[in-house]
Design a protein around this motif. Structure first.
Motif, PDB file in Angstrom:
ATOM      1  N   ALA A   1       0.851  -1.186   0.000  1.00 15.38           N
ATOM      2  CA  ALA A   1       0.000   0.000   0.000  1.00 15.38           C
ATOM      3  C   ALA A   1       0.895   1.247   0.000  1.00 15.38           C
ATOM      4  CB  ALA A   1      -0.912  -0.008   1.218  1.00 15.38           C
ATOM      5  N   ILE A   2       0.675   2.133  -0.957  1.00 11.12           N
ATOM      6  CA  ILE A   2       1.556   3.290  -1.126  1.00 11.12           C
ATOM      7  C   ILE A   2       1.182   4.370  -0.124  1.00 11.12           C
ATOM      8  CG2 ILE A   2       2.443   4.980  -2.773  1.00 11.12           C
ATOM      9  CD1 ILE A   2       1.595   3.105  -5.025  1.00 11.12           C
ATOM     10  N   ASN A   3       2.166   4.791   0.645  1.00 13.38           N
ATOM     11  CA  ASN A   3       1.929   5.749   1.733  1.00 13.38           C
ATOM     12  C   ASN A   3       2.399   7.143   1.323  1.00 13.38           C
ATOM     13  OD1 ASN A   3       1.275   6.851   4.196  1.00 13.38           O
ATOM     14  ND2 ASN A   3       3.040   6.011   5.271  1.00 13.38           N
ATOM     15  N   LEU A   4       1.672   7.762   0.401  1.00 19.62           N
ATOM     16  CA  LEU A   4       1.961   9.107  -0.072  1.00 19.62           C
ATOM     17  C   LEU A   4       0.646   9.863  -0.224  1.00 19.62           C
ATOM     18  CD1 LEU A   4       4.490   8.189  -2.933  1.00 19.62           C
ATOM     19  CD2 LEU A   4       5.085   9.148  -0.710  1.00 19.62           C
ATOM     20  N   GLN A   5       0.723  11.152  -0.480  1.00 17.13           N
ATOM     21  CA  GLN A   5      -0.482  11.902  -0.786  1.00 17.13           C
ATOM     22  C   GLN A   5      -1.076  11.385  -2.086  1.00 17.13           C
ATOM     23  OE1 GLN A   5       0.434  16.088  -0.833  1.00 17.13           O
ATOM     24  NE2 GLN A   5       0.865  16.166   1.354  1.00 17.13           N
ATOM     25  N   VAL A   6      -2.395  11.442  -2.213  1.00 15.17           N
ATOM     26  CA  VAL A   6      -3.066  10.842  -3.364  1.00 15.17           C
ATOM     27  C   VAL A   6      -2.568  11.445  -4.676  1.00 15.17           C
ATOM     28  CG1 VAL A   6      -5.291  10.523  -4.519  1.00 15.17           C
ATOM     29  CG2 VAL A   6      -5.114  10.205  -2.043  1.00 15.17           C
ATOM     30  N   LYS A   7      -2.402  12.762  -4.726  1.00 17.76           N
ATOM     31  CA  LYS A   7      -1.902  13.398  -5.941  1.00 17.76           C
ATOM     32  C   LYS A   7      -0.508  12.896  -6.296  1.00 17.76           C
ATOM     33  CE  LYS A   7      -5.104  16.073  -7.572  1.00 17.76           C
ATOM     34  NZ  LYS A   7      -5.632  15.815  -8.955  1.00 17.76           N
TER      35      LYS A   7
END
Length: 410
Positions: free
Chosen positions: A312-318
Motif C-alpha cells: 500500500a503506497i503511503n503518499l499523498q493521493v496526488k
C-alpha cells in the motif's frame, strides 16, 4: 536615578535568564549526511557500470537508456547551488527516484542508501516523478486518427489473429494508505483502500491510454465512465474507423475487448456468459480472451518491474497519481528501448499442438485487485449482433487450427 539603574539591572537579568534557557542550536544537517560523496549510492552505480546486468537490476534499465532519460528530465529537476551548500544533482535525484519505484522502500530506508535526508526525498521523488511523466507521456499516445487506430488493429490481427481490435481494456485497484479523515472514500469491495488505474494496451503490451485517480469506492462498472476516453468514445470523438469487410459477405466493426467488469457496447465486446455457452461461443470466448492477454501481461510486467505496487503506497493521493503515471510511462519507454526489460517468460505462450497455455506475467490479485465483475444488466441489441458477427468469423473463415483444443483451457 536609582530607579533607572534597577530597571536596567532587571532587564539584564531577564536577558541572561533567557539566554540560559535557550535550547542549544542544532546542526543544519547530520554529520554523515554531509559526507554524501562517501556514502551515496552514486558510488555503487559508478561500480555497477562494469556489471551491466546488476545496473539493470538496480535501476530497471540499462545505462544507455538511463543517460537518455537523465538528459530529458534534468532541465526540470536541476537546482542551483547556494552559499550554504551544493544542490542535489539531477543524477542523484533521478537515480534515487528510480530506486524508490523499483523497490517501494520507505523514504527513511532510502535515506540510508542515497545519503539524502528524508525531508529532501519527500520533495525530490514527487517532483522527479512528475518530470518523468512530463517528458515521457509522448510514449503513452492514444490514437487521434483513423489511420492510427487501423495500425493498432493491424498489429492485433498479425500477432493475435484478431481483426479490427483497437485495444484491450482493463483496470486495477492500486492499494494506498488512505489520507487522514478520508473515511470510506477510498474503501473498495476487497476491504482495502485504493485508487484505480484504468488502462488500454496495444498488441505489443504497451499502454496507449492510462487514467489513474478514481477512488476505490466508486463501483467498478462506473470507473471507466469517469475517464476522458469513455466520454470521447460515447460522443464519437475518437475517429474510430467505420466497419470494413473481413470476408466476401461479412463486415466487422472496430472494437475494444474487455472482461465482465465492463458493460458491453457496440464498440466494446467481452466474452459470453458461461451459462449460455455452446461450442461456437466457447471458441469466441477463447479468441476474445486471447486478445485480452496483452493488458494482463502489461500489468504483470509493470508490477514485477516496479515493486512500488507491491505494498500500500503511503503518499499523498496526488503524488501517488504521479508515481503510477511515471511507472506506466517508464514501462512504455523500456518496452521500446530495452530488450532486457521483458524476457519471453513475461508473455503468455500457447502450445498449438495440445492447446495448453503457459501464462506469462500477471498481477498478484492480493496486491493489485481486479475490477469487480458486473452482474447481468441490459445489453444493447446492436452490441449482441456485433459479438455474434465476431463469433461467426472465428468459427468460420477466421478460425485457427488450435482453437478447438485451446478453447477448453480458458
Amino acid at each position: 536615578m536609582e530607579e533607572v539603574l534597577l530597571w536596567s539591572l532587571y532587564l539584564v537579568c531577564l536577558a541572561k535568564k533567557a539566554k540560559q534557557s535557550r535550547r542549544p542550536r542544532r546542526k543544519w544537517s547530520r554529520e554523515w549526511l554531509l559526507k554524501k560523496r562517501e556514502f551515496s549510492h552514486v558510488n555503487l552505480l559508478r561500480e555497477l557500470r562494469n556489471e551491466p546486468n546488476d545496473w539493470r537490476n538496480y535501476l530497471r534499465m540499462d545505462e544507455e537508456t538511463y543517460v537518455e532519460l537523465l538528459k530529458l528530465v534534468s532541465p526540470f529537476i536541476v537546482k542551483k547551488d547556494t552559499v550554504m551548500r551544493k544542490s542535489i544533482s539531477p543524477h542523484e535525484r533521478l537515480s534515487a527516484t528510480l530506486r524508490f519505484l523499483a523497490t517501494g522502500r520507505s523514504f527513511k530506508d532510502m535515506e540510508f542508501s542515497t545519503a539524502i535526508s528524508k525531508p529532501a526525498l519527500c520533495k525530490i521523488i514527487p517532483e522527479t516523478c512528475e518530470a518523468i511523466y512530463k517528458v515521457l507521456k509522448k510514449y503513452i499516445q492514444c490514437p487521434k486518427t483513423a489511420n492510427e487506430w487501423m495500425k493498432i488493429a493491424s498489429d492485433f490481427e498479425e500477432k493475435w489473429q484478431f481483426p479490427h481490435c483497437l485495444g484491450a481494456i482493463d483496470g486495477k485497484h492500486v492499494q494506498i494508505i488512505p489520507p487522514k479523515n478520508s473515511g470510506s472514500k477510498y474503501y473498495n469491495y476487497k476491504k482495502t483502500h485504493s485508487i484505480v488505474l484504468m488502462a488500454i494496451a496495444n498488441a505489443h503490451c504497451e499502454f496507449i491510454y492510462c487514467d489513474v485517480g478514481t477512488n476505490g469506492r466508486i463501483s467498478d462498472g462506473g470507473v471507466i465512465n469517469n475517464t476522458i476516453f469513455y466520454e470521447r468514445l460515447v460522443n464519437n470523438q475518437l475517429d474510430i474507423p467505420a466497419p470494413e469487410p473481413v470476408s466476401f459477405d461479412l463486415d466487422l466493426e472496430y472494437v475494444f475487448v474487455g472482461d465482465d467488469a465492463f458493460a458491453m457496447r457496440p464498440d466494446l465486446i467481452k466474452p459470453y456468459s458461461r451459462v449460455s455457452l455452446n461450442n461456437e461461443r466457447r471458441i469466441c470466448n477463447y479468441r476474445i480472451s486471447r486478445a485480452r492477454r496483452v493488458v494482463e501481461n502489461s500489468f504483470g510486467i509493470l508490477t514485477s518491474r516496479f515493486r512500488i505496487f507491491n505494498n500500500a503506497i503511503n503518499l499523498q493521493v496526488k503524488t501517488i497519481e504521479s508515481v503510477v503515471l511515471a511507472c506506466c510511462a517508464l514501462h512504455n519507454l523500456l518496452r521500446k528501448k530495452s530488450v532486457s526489460y521483458t524476457s519471453l517468460e513475461c508473455f503468455d505462450h500457447e502450445n498449438t499442438m495440445d492447446g495448453t497455455i503457459q501464462l506469462g506475467a500477471r498481477c498478484n490479485p492480493d496486491i493489485l485487485h481486479n475490477l469487480e465483475r458486473r452482474s447481468g444488466g441490459q445489453v444493447l441489441e446492436r452490441a449482441k449482433i456485433i459479438r455474434e458477427k465476431f463469433c461467426t468469423y472465428f468459427n468460420g473463415e477466421g478460425s485457427v487450427p488450435w482453437q478447438e483444443k485451446s478453447a477448453w483451457n480458458v
